[in-house]
Design an enzyme around this catalytic site. Structure first.
Site, mmCIF file in Angstrom:
data_model
loop_
_atom_site.group_PDB
_atom_site.id
_atom_site.type_symbol
_atom_site.label_atom_id
_atom_site.label_comp_id
_atom_site.label_asym_id
_atom_site.label_seq_id
_atom_site.Cartn_x
_atom_site.Cartn_y
_atom_site.Cartn_z
ATOM 1 N N ILE A 113 0.926 -1.235 0.036
ATOM 2 C CA ILE A 113 -0.037 0.171 -0.039
ATOM 3 C C ILE A 113 0.740 1.449 0.086
ATOM 4 O O ILE A 113 0.602 2.280 -0.695
ATOM 5 C CB ILE A 113 -1.005 -0.086 1.279
ATOM 6 C CG1 ILE A 113 -1.942 -1.073 0.936
ATOM 7 C CG2 ILE A 113 -1.722 1.394 1.407
ATOM 8 C CD1 ILE A 113 -2.912 -1.083 2.251
ATOM 9 N N GLU A 170 -2.160 -3.351 -7.626
ATOM 10 C CA GLU A 170 -2.620 -4.446 -6.824
ATOM 11 C C GLU A 170 -1.760 -4.312 -5.448
ATOM 12 O O GLU A 170 -0.465 -4.671 -5.614
ATOM 13 C CB GLU A 170 -2.416 -5.632 -7.591
ATOM 14 C CG GLU A 170 -2.909 -6.863 -6.982
ATOM 15 C CD GLU A 170 -2.090 -7.824 -6.044
ATOM 16 O OE1 GLU A 170 -2.269 -7.257 -4.676
ATOM 17 O OE2 GLU A 170 -1.799 -8.947 -6.486
ATOM 18 N N CYS A 222 -0.615 -12.321 -1.457
ATOM 19 C CA CYS A 222 -1.481 -11.477 -1.151
ATOM 20 C C CYS A 222 -2.561 -12.085 -0.912
ATOM 21 O O CYS A 222 -3.832 -11.296 -0.414
ATOM 22 C CB CYS A 222 -1.396 -10.438 -2.146
ATOM 23 S SG CYS A 222 -1.562 -10.874 -3.677
#
Length: 474
Positions: A226, A246, A280
């Protein structure tokens, strides 16, 4: 080992500072590679921009033929790629060769076919005497930033749709795990016209920033954290580039009382710890209904304790090391903070493995509460938490109470409940009675802080195009 950059069809040495590349299974330096200089970054982008003038006008058939040739070359060199990935990432060699290489080859072959199916719409006369058409055209130069957890696979996810759509690409793999991308560059240079694919090496600050901020780059595609996504979005805002993000996840695994517990245990043992949990979509945040909570914790703990971590070249190894020393410390810190809460119990694992390499024991934590950091924050390691829930409404609210929105799963024998819950989950993908399954035909991507845009599928191909309206007067 191939360590040169690919710029305008030529393999060249970097002109910047040298950076060490490690073997995470031993902690040893494999080699040092010179970063691209600012001038080389500029040269790569300008080469891609120049190549786009012709590549963007090629037929889908011609682009498909190049992608199929690249798929064949990867398949022929599968053992070489698997060994490089294993040495540089610490992945079990058998997993890299048997799981990842076939999937990577399939991605290129899928997009080779998809390139020939991408259409605009032949519309009609919405204004008298004028015919409108919708085109889907390539954007131009795409800067692709690949992560360190699946270096070659993520390079494939980025290169294949971008090239299939008619774009040219400048790829920057992670400076931690660049070796398979650099090998791919060596093999691709004789398949694609000069400048269509360029591959650089370097850190984010020295190479990533000048690449993503370059005025001739029209799109940036990132798989990463992020924080990195926030930085790139901010960094590229002045030039109004398209971005494709992503940015990780914290997948909820919702297990109802009527679930097949043996299937859940088998699934989480595999899908929570695959690639040492550095995924992830990993099945890492379990919500277990109160009727089966104790049984699930007991059986899953026993199963996780049997996972074997070891040398990547050992066929019996199920878990390799984490990708870097810094990441090992992050994972260890997250577990220590969980232990310090006093209410979270370590069922198995919970510590670094003694000896060389960046190994962390497969870990199961029980008694986690919704607001605990171990539930809310991505650990990205072989760590799974279990939280007890009472009812459907509560667990849906808890599952959605997360900054992430990439993947999720629901385990139940009640078909109605499966449909009802999956419809309410705020995640890009929801699996029912399984987890982790991906195919090239279906889209992969998230929402919320997990990002936007799709990888794979025709939706992924469309993300690398611009919709244009052409009106003809007659």
């Amino acid at each position: 080992m191939q360590h040169k950059l690919l710029i305008n069809g030529e393999l060249v040495s970097g002109e910047g500072e040298k950076q060490p590349v490690y073997n995470p299974a031993t902690g040893d330096v494999l080699l040092e590679i010179a970063e691209a200089s600012a001038e080389q970054v500029d040269a790569a982008v300008r080469a891609a921009d120049a190549a786009f003038a012709e590549w963007g006008q090629t037929t889908p058939k011609a682009r498909a033929e190049c992608l199929l040739k690249l798929a064949d070359v990867i398949e022929e060199n599968g053992q070489v790629f698997a060994e490089l990935e294993s040495r540089n990432c610490g992945k079990p060699l058998h997993s890299a060769f048997n799981d990842e290489i076939p999937a990577i080859v399939d991605v290129f072959r899928f997009f080779a076919g998809a390139a020939r199916c991408l259409n605009g719409l032949a519309a009609g006369e919405y204004l008298e005497g004028h015919t409108s058409m919708i085109r889907r055209d390539p954007l131009g130069v795409v800067a692709s930033i690949a992560p360190w957890n699946y270096p070659l696979m993520m390079a494939a996810w980025k290169l294949a749709p971008a090239l299939a759509a008619g774009n040219c690409v400048v790829l920057k793999p992670s400076e931690i795990t660049p070796l398979t991308a650099l090998k791919l560059a060596e093999l691709a240079k004789d398949i694609f016209p000069a400048g269509v694919i360029n591959v650089l090496f370097g850190r984010g600050k020295t190479v990533g920033d000048p690449l993503t901020g370059h005025p001739k780059v029209r799109m940036v595609s990132l798989t990463g954290s992020i924080a990195t996504g926030e930085h790139i979005i901010s960094h590229t805002a002045p030039s109004i580039k398209r971005t494709h993000m992503e940015l990780g996840g914290k997948a909820p695994v919702i297990v109802f009382d009527d679930a097949d517990i043996e299937a859940v245990v088998e699934g989480v043992r595999t899908f929570g710890y695959y690639n040492a949990g550095q995924d992830c979509t990993a099945a890492c945040r379990i919500y277990a209904q109160k009727g089966i909570y104790d049984t699930l914790v007991e059986k899953l703990g026993a199963a996780v304790a049997t996972l074997k971590s070891g040398a990547p070249d050992d066929d019996s190894t199920e878990l390799g090391p984490l990708s870097s020393l810094a990441h090992l410390e992050r994972v260890s810190k997250a577990v220590e903070e969980a232990k310090a809460t006093g209410h979270i119990k370590v069922i198995t694992g919970g510590e670094k493995r003694k000896g060389n390499g960046y190994y962390y024991a497969p870990t199961l934590l029980a008694g986690a509460l919704q607001d605990d950091a171990i539930v809310q924050k991505e650990v990205f390691g072989p760590v799974v938490s279990v939280t007890l829930f009472d009812n459907e409404e509560q667990v849906v609210n808890w599952a959605n109470d997360s900054q992430y929105g990439l993947a999720s799963s629901v385990w139940t024998k009640d078909v109605g409940r499966a449909h009802r819950v999956s419809a309410r989950l705020q995640y890009g993908c929801t699996w029912v009675n399984t987890h982790f399954m991906l195919v090239s035909e279906m889209p992969h991507g998230g929402q919320k802080l997990s990002g936007y845009g799709k990888d794979m599928s025709l939706y992924g191909l469309e993300d690398y195009t611009v919709v244009r309206h052409v009106m003809v007067k007659h």
